[in-house]
Design a protein around this motif. Sequence first.
Motif, PDB file in Angstrom:
ATOM      1  N   GLN A 275      -8.698  31.483 -22.673  1.00 44.92           N
ATOM      2  CA  GLN A 275      -7.920  32.464 -21.912  1.00 44.92           C
ATOM      3  C   GLN A 275      -8.713  33.741 -21.674  1.00 44.92           C
ATOM      4  O   GLN A 275      -8.594  34.362 -20.610  1.00 44.92           O
ATOM      5  CB  GLN A 275      -6.615  32.769 -22.649  1.00 44.92           C
ATOM      6  CG  GLN A 275      -5.690  31.573 -22.812  1.00 44.92           C
ATOM      7  CD  GLN A 275      -5.329  30.928 -21.484  1.00 44.92           C
ATOM      8  OE1 GLN A 275      -4.875  31.591 -20.555  1.00 44.92           O
ATOM      9  NE2 GLN A 275      -5.535  29.617 -21.394  1.00 44.92           N
TER      10      GLN A 275
ATOM     11  N   LYS B 235      -2.874  34.045 -13.677  1.00 41.94           N
ATOM     12  CA  LYS B 235      -3.858  33.029 -13.291  1.00 41.94           C
ATOM     13  C   LYS B 235      -3.858  32.826 -11.781  1.00 41.94           C
ATOM     14  O   LYS B 235      -4.921  32.587 -11.181  1.00 41.94           O
ATOM     15  CB  LYS B 235      -3.558  31.713 -14.010  1.00 41.94           C
ATOM     16  CG  LYS B 235      -3.830  31.750 -15.509  1.00 41.94           C
ATOM     17  CD  LYS B 235      -3.577  30.400 -16.150  1.00 41.94           C
ATOM     18  CE  LYS B 235      -3.816  30.443 -17.650  1.00 41.94           C
ATOM     19  NZ  LYS B 235      -3.588  29.132 -18.308  1.00 41.94           N
TER      20      LYS B 235
ATOM     21  N   THR C  34      -5.219  23.244 -20.216  1.00 44.60           N
ATOM     22  CA  THR C  34      -4.396  24.109 -21.064  1.00 44.60           C
ATOM     23  C   THR C  34      -2.988  23.543 -21.202  1.00 44.60           C
ATOM     24  O   THR C  34      -2.413  23.531 -22.297  1.00 44.60           O
ATOM     25  CB  THR C  34      -4.321  25.530 -20.472  1.00 44.60           C
ATOM     26  OG1 THR C  34      -5.641  26.043 -20.295  1.00 44.60           O
ATOM     27  CG2 THR C  34      -3.535  26.453 -21.383  1.00 44.60           C
TER      28      THR C  34
ATOM     29  N   SER D 194       0.393  28.034 -20.528  1.00 44.54           N
ATOM     30  CA  SER D 194      -0.040  26.910 -19.692  1.00 44.54           C
ATOM     31  C   SER D 194      -0.066  27.261 -18.211  1.00 44.54           C
ATOM     32  O   SER D 194      -0.544  26.468 -17.401  1.00 44.54           O
ATOM     33  CB  SER D 194       0.890  25.706 -19.922  1.00 44.54           C
ATOM     34  OG  SER D 194       0.863  25.316 -21.277  1.00 44.54           O
ATOM     35  N   GLY D 195       0.472  28.420 -17.851  1.00 42.99           N
ATOM     36  CA  GLY D 195       0.442  28.826 -16.451  1.00 42.99           C
ATOM     37  C   GLY D 195       1.447  28.091 -15.593  1.00 42.99           C
ATOM     38  O   GLY D 195       1.224  27.909 -14.392  1.00 42.99           O
TER      39      GLY D 195
ATOM     40  N   SER E 277      -6.715  24.930 -16.103  1.00 40.76           N
ATOM     41  CA  SER E 277      -5.286  25.182 -16.300  1.00 40.76           C
ATOM     42  C   SER E 277      -4.550  23.890 -16.653  1.00 40.76           C
ATOM     43  O   SER E 277      -3.633  23.891 -17.489  1.00 40.76           O
ATOM     44  CB  SER E 277      -4.678  25.803 -15.040  1.00 40.76           C
ATOM     45  OG  SER E 277      -5.122  27.123 -14.867  1.00 40.76           O
TER      46      SER E 277
ATOM     47  N   TYR F  44     -10.781  33.468 -18.558  1.00 41.26           N
ATOM     48  CA  TYR F  44     -10.149  33.831 -17.279  1.00 41.26           C
ATOM     49  C   TYR F  44     -10.339  35.316 -16.987  1.00 41.26           C
ATOM     50  O   TYR F  44     -10.633  35.713 -15.846  1.00 41.26           O
ATOM     51  CB  TYR F  44      -8.650  33.513 -17.327  1.00 41.26           C
ATOM     52  CG  TYR F  44      -8.306  32.069 -17.092  1.00 41.26           C
ATOM     53  CD1 TYR F  44      -8.210  31.559 -15.805  1.00 41.26           C
ATOM     54  CD2 TYR F  44      -8.058  31.207 -18.160  1.00 41.26           C
ATOM     55  CE1 TYR F  44      -7.887  30.229 -15.583  1.00 41.26           C
ATOM     56  CE2 TYR F  44      -7.738  29.879 -17.956  1.00 41.26           C
ATOM     57  CZ  TYR F  44      -7.656  29.396 -16.656  1.00 41.26           C
ATOM     58  OH  TYR F  44      -7.345  28.081 -16.442  1.00 41.26           O
TER      59      TYR F  44
END
Length: 620
Positions: A322, A420, A451, A409-410, A448, A325
């Motif tokens: 993370q 994200k 994740t 997890s987006g 993603s 990102y």
Amino acid sequence: MDQSIYQSLQTGIGLLLGCAVITPWLSGKRQWAGALNFLATLAAGLVFSGLAIQVLNGNSAPASFDLHLGGLAIPLLIDGFSAVFIVLISLVAAVTAFYCIGYMEMDHYRHYSLRSFHFCYPVFIAGMIALVTVDDLSTGFTIAWQMMTLASFFLIRFDHKDPVIVRSANKYLILMELAWAAVLAAGLMIPGCGWGTPLHQIADQLGMLDTGLRTLMLALVLLGFGMKAGMFPLGQLWLPDAHSVAPSPISALLSGVMLKTGIYGMIRTLFWMTPESMPARELQYWGLAVALIGVVTLFIGTSQSLKQVDAKRLNAYSSIGQIGYIILAIGAARFYLGPDAALHTLALLAILGAFLHVLNHAIFKSLLFLCVGSVQYTTGTKDLDKLGGLFALMPVTAIIAGIAAIAVSGVPAFSGFTSKWAIVASTLLSGKAAGIFVIFGVVALVTSAMTLATYVKLYGMTFTSVGVEWNEKNNVHEVSKAMLAPKAILAAVCLLQGFFPWLFVALFGRVLATSEGTLSQALGTPAVFDTLAQSYSGIRFLGSAGTPVAFSLPLVMVAMLLVAGLVALWLRRAGGAEERSAPVWLCGYQTLNNANRYLSSHIFDAFKKFMKWTGGNVRA
């Protein structure tokens, strides 16, 4: 210069240091000491938050002071950027301090004295606050860094009877001191700069250096702050070990806010310490290098996270991913602020994504560590192969953990998605102008999905699968309300971040308006900031013609899901469907037990073998 800001900073730091002196004397009464630690942390946090609000209102920003300690003059700077970090540290610290009251009563810790814990906890918080307010890379930086590092070292090795924990803490200390030495050397190697030289003077001198020396200086600063943030490959050297062995509330602080001090330093370096005379092409090279490090960090860290069977190590490796990102977004923004003015709006979207993800990650990752801590508290283990079926026994923790897992997890409409989305959109929309960033965006999208797989595994093997029936502890139950309340607060903030991102976009606008430097000069103009359209339903990114080209509308997404759910429910009832219960087919086994159930080690086994080259491998 508003002296009330300076006095508030002194008051907050004084409360924390006073707590560090007084609370250890009460450590024999463990819960009383924990309550006093919480009250002092909360009081200091309220003072700090009041200070930050005053700065963000704009009347006194940026506020710069000199703190005199004996013969030392330490420059301080509090602007909108540092104010947000101050609030973030204060919030997570106060919530975690309340959680500690119950958590440190865990059976495993009962035979340890809490004297050192209650001394180091407030010093750790004070060190992080100091680090985001000092305005140099030498005197003040050294004091703040050592407060933060030494206090966190003793907190990590709290369970010092375990030699593995002691080794992990020692490794953490050595590497953090190397990181400090790198930043300090960078600050002192510039001609005309010495102990206590403010950042703006360092930036002025930096512009007069030859390219080689300037490159060395910036590389040392990024090396030091990057090691603290956990960027690849430096993060793998210490982060998984330190975060997994510390008490869970300390892991929440380490992952939730301490890593962000490294991010803070990287942003200050790339956007405050880069002089105007520095060639634009050279700055773009730095942006490209940082973005490349970020995309490698997010991919490798997340891949390694997927392989873990220890819940805290899984979260620790995930933190590396993370952070990747955020580093990608920082590098992209630095690259886009080049001579091509058309890319400046993408720079705004990228740095907005970094800003949002700093806030989002601080909340949902702290929450995940507290949830894992609750599971460990009541079951005595964090091994995913020994967990399962806790939803029925710990329903509130399961629901809260589900919110955090979805956010990290987006998944659309939750907090991780918005940040994200901004980061990935800023890379994919660069097109031919910066084609390499399109590739970075594709990698970020793939990551993603990894994740999501990681947290499907964590959540499924902890709360929904079978397994806890054969746990060594048979009295598994929900944790106390005192341990649920902090998690509920963080979950509420997490939902607020997800459903109402425009509030944090507006906050980002205040940060630009109350800060100086490249970011404010290039992106704080009304023309650029107007490319972000805000409404109660979310945010939109507008193209050069004023037409929306990228959306994040969480409330609209939630409404669509509710409508779809109602339609599905109507169809189900209209068809007269009936439910039938049948025994689960166990592939020929007569009964399900711990010997023939599906383990965490087996999930995504083929993919883990395919990704073996990324490291972080765990034997089944």
